[in-house]
Design an enzyme around this catalytic site. Structure first.
Site, PDB file in Angstrom:
ATOM      1  N   HIS A 140       0.811  -1.223   0.000  1.00 32.63           N
ATOM      2  CA  HIS A 140       0.000   0.000   0.000  1.00 32.63           C
ATOM      3  C   HIS A 140       0.842   1.270   0.000  1.00 32.63           C
ATOM      4  O   HIS A 140       0.408   2.314  -0.506  1.00 32.63           O
ATOM      5  CB  HIS A 140      -0.912   0.009   1.223  1.00 32.63           C
ATOM      6  N   LYS A 377      -3.279  -9.652   5.342  1.00 33.90           N
ATOM      7  CA  LYS A 377      -3.154  -9.296   3.925  1.00 33.90           C
ATOM      8  C   LYS A 377      -1.873  -8.510   3.660  1.00 33.90           C
ATOM      9  O   LYS A 377      -1.637  -8.058   2.552  1.00 33.90           O
ATOM     10  CB  LYS A 377      -4.373  -8.505   3.468  1.00 33.90           C
ATOM     11  N   PHE A 378      -1.068  -8.321   4.684  1.00 36.71           N
ATOM     12  CA  PHE A 378       0.287  -7.797   4.565  1.00 36.71           C
ATOM     13  C   PHE A 378       0.351  -6.418   3.905  1.00 36.71           C
ATOM     14  O   PHE A 378       1.303  -6.110   3.185  1.00 36.71           O
ATOM     15  CB  PHE A 378       1.186  -8.784   3.797  1.00 36.71           C
ATOM     16  N   CYS A 379      -0.640  -5.585   4.138  1.00 42.72           N
ATOM     17  CA  CYS A 379      -0.698  -4.243   3.524  1.00 42.72           C
ATOM     18  C   CYS A 379      -0.563  -4.330   2.011  1.00 42.72           C
ATOM     19  O   CYS A 379       0.052  -3.466   1.373  1.00 42.72           O
ATOM     20  CB  CYS A 379       0.377  -3.331   4.109  1.00 42.72           C
ATOM     21  N   ALA A 380      -1.152  -5.380   1.449  1.00 45.91           N
ATOM     22  CA  ALA A 380      -1.138  -5.574  -0.003  1.00 45.91           C
ATOM     23  C   ALA A 380      -2.449  -6.261  -0.388  1.00 45.91           C
ATOM     24  O   ALA A 380      -2.459  -7.341  -0.980  1.00 45.91           O
ATOM     25  CB  ALA A 380       0.063  -6.415  -0.430  1.00 45.91           C
TER      26      ALA A 380
END
Length: 429
Positions: A140, A377-380
Site C-alpha cells: 500500500h 493481507k500484509f498491507c497488499a
C-alpha cells in the site's frame, strides 16, 4: 556476485537442501535468547519468523546507538562540542547510506521515518501533472500516495510486467513515474527491476523502487541498475530505531514543496515568507531529525557490508530451500506465488492451510510452539486477493488472509523445523 542478475536472471529452485555453510562471520541479533510462554505453562525459545514485518536489532546497531548517546545533542545549529560531534555522526550516516545503496555522488539522501514516509515525500515533490504507473501487486505504501495513477493488473510472468509497463508508459504524455517493488513483501519474489528501469527511461519516465524487502537480503546498486529513486526502512534492515531513507535524484526534491515546514528547512524567514533551502536534504528534514535512527541505520549498513553478501545470501537460501521443501511436503498447505516455484526470491514465504483461517494458524503457532509469524493481507490487499483466487480468499469470514513466514539473520534450522512440525500437526487435525 552481480547485482543485475539477482533481479533479472531466473533460475531453477534446488531439488535438494544445499550443504550447510562453513564458519562465517554473520553478525548476531538481540533477542536470540528470548524465551516465551507456551501452552502448558512452560517457556520455549522464541522462533522469530516475522522478519518481513520488523527485523530484530543487530548487536552492532545497538552498540552504535549506545556509543552515540553520551554525546547526543542538537544537529546542524549548535556550536558546542557535543552538537558538532552529533552533527558529524548524522552526516556520516548519510554518506554511509549513500554508499550502501550504490547511489550517485550527487544523489540526495533524505532521512525519513520509513518506506511509507519516503514514498509519500516523493509523491509531494512530483512535477505538476505527473502520472504514476504502479502494479496492483504493490504494498500500500507504493499503491496509495499518488494523485494521478494508472494501476496495472498482476502480470502472469516477468516479461508481461515489462510489456505492460512499456505499453502503458508509451501512451502517457507529460512527466511520468514507474513505481515497483524490488522484492515482494507477500511472496518474496524478485522483480525485473533492470528491465523496468530501461523501459521507463526509454519513455522519458523515472522509476522509484521500493527496496524495503530487498536491502536486508541482497545488495543494491542504484547506479548500476540505473534507478532514479529507492526507498527503504531501517526497521526491516536490523535497525529498529524509527528511520528510513529516500535516495535519488535531487531535482524533483529541490523543486518540491518542503515535506515539513519549520526550522532547518529554511535559510531565512522574513515578513514576506520563507526562503527555503534548495538542497533537498535540509529542505525535507525540518525540525530536529531522528539522529539516533540515522546512526542506527548506518550501523546496520556498515555491519552487512563488513560481513559481505556471500555468506548472508548462502545461509538464507539454504534455510529458505529447507522451509519451502518442507511446506510443499505437507498436505493442505499451499505456498502463494505469482510467478511459480522456480522464480528467485528472498526469505519470505506466504501460505494457507486448508480448513484453518490464517489467524487461527498464527495464534496456534504462537500459543503452542513459541513461533512468531504474520497473518493477514500484509498491507497488499489487492495482491493477496489475486493470489488467493477469490474476493474472500475462500475464507468464511471474508478476510482473504494468509500466513507469512520470513527469515533473516538469526534464523536457525531449528526454527524452520519447528514451524514445519507444527504445521504438520495442525494440518492433520
Amino acid at each position: 556476485m552481480s547485482t543485475l542478475t539477482i533481479f533479472d536472471a531466473p533460475r531453477t529452485a534446488p531439488e535438494k537442501h544445499p550443504e550447510p555453510c562453513p564458519a562465517r562471520a554473520i553478525p548476531a541479533v538481540l533477542g536470540a535468547d528470548l524465551r516465551v510462554p507456551v501452552k502448558g505453562g512452560r517457556l520455549a525459545g522464541y522462533a522469530n519468523l516475522d522478519y518481513a514485518a520488523s527485523a530484530p536489532c543487530l548487536e552492532q546497531v545497538s552498540a552504535a546507538v549506545a556509543a552515540a548517546l553520551p554525546a547526543y545533542s542538537s544537529v546542524h545549529r549548535g556550536a558546542g562540542y557535543a552538537s558538532q560531534l552529533t552533527t558529524a555522526r548524522y552526516e556520516q550516516a548519510r554518506h554511509t547510506v549513500r554508499a550502501f545503496v550504490g547511489a550517485r555522488t550527487d544523489d540526495a539522501v533524505v532521512f525519513t521515518r520509513n518506506t511509507t514516509d519516503a514514498t509519500n515525500l516523493l509523491a509531494r515533490c512530483l512535477p505538476e501533472g505527473t502520472t504514476v504507473v504502479v502494479f496492483d501487486t504493490e504494498h500500500h505504501a507504493s499503491l496509495l500516495p499518488w494523485q494521478r495513477v494508472v494501476r496495472l493488473a498482476p502480470p502472469a510472468f516477468p516479461g508481461e510486467a515489462v510489456r505492460a509497463a512499456d505499453d502503458t508508459l508509451a501512451g502517457i504524455d507529460g512527466p511520468k513515474l514507474l513505481v515497483v517493488t524490488a522484492a515482494s513483501n507477500v511472496t518474496g519474489e524478485l522483480w525485473p527491476v533492470t528491465a523496468l528501469a530501461h523501459i521507463a527511461h526509454r519513455h522519458g519516465a523515472r522509476i522509484l523502487v521500493d527496496a524495503a524487502q530487498l536491502v536486508p537480503h541482497r545488495p543494491l546498486n542504484l547506479t548500476a541498475l540505473d534507478l532514479d529513486y529507492v526507498a527503504f526502512s531501517g526497521h526491516k534492515l536490523y535497525a529498529p530505531f524509527g528511520a528510513g531513507a529516500l535516495v535519488g535524484r535531487g531535482d524533483w526534491l529541490a523543486a518540491g514543496d518542503p515535506y515539513l515546514k519549520g526550522g532547518g528547512a529554511v535559510r531565512a524567514v522574513g515578513e514576506d515568507g520563507a526562503d527555503w533551502h534548495d538542497d533537498p536534504e535540509p529542505r525535507h528534514e525540518a525540525g530536529t531529525p531522528n539522529v539516533l535512527g540515522a546512526i542506527a541505520l548506518a550501523a546496520a549498513c556498515d555491519a552487512l557490508t563488513a560481513t559481505g553478501w556471500t555468506p548472508l545470501v548462502r545461509e538464507e537460501e539454504r534455510l529458505l530451500a529447507r522451509l519451502r521443501a518442507g511446506l510443499a511436503a505437507i498436505d493442505g498447505v499451499r505456498e502463494l506465488s505469482l510467478w511459480g516455484p522456480g522464480h528467485p526470491r528472498v526469505g519470505i514465504v506466504s501460505f494457507t492451510v486448508d480448513g484453518h483461517p490464517a489467524r487461527e494458524v498464527a495464534e496456534t503457532l504462537s500459543a503452542e510452539h513459541g513461533i512468531g509469524v504474520r497473518d493477514g493481507k500484509f498491507c497488499a490487499h489487492p495482491f493477496v486477493r489475486h493470489l488467493l483466487g477469490t474476493q474472500d480468499g475462500g475464507c468464511t469470514d471474508g478476510t482473504a488472509s494468509a500466513v507469512r513466514a520470513s527469515i533473516g539473520i538469526g534464523t536457525t534450522e531449528e526454527h524452520v523445523d519447528r514451524l514445519l512440525a507444527a504445521l504438520r500437526d495442525l494440518a492433520g487435525r
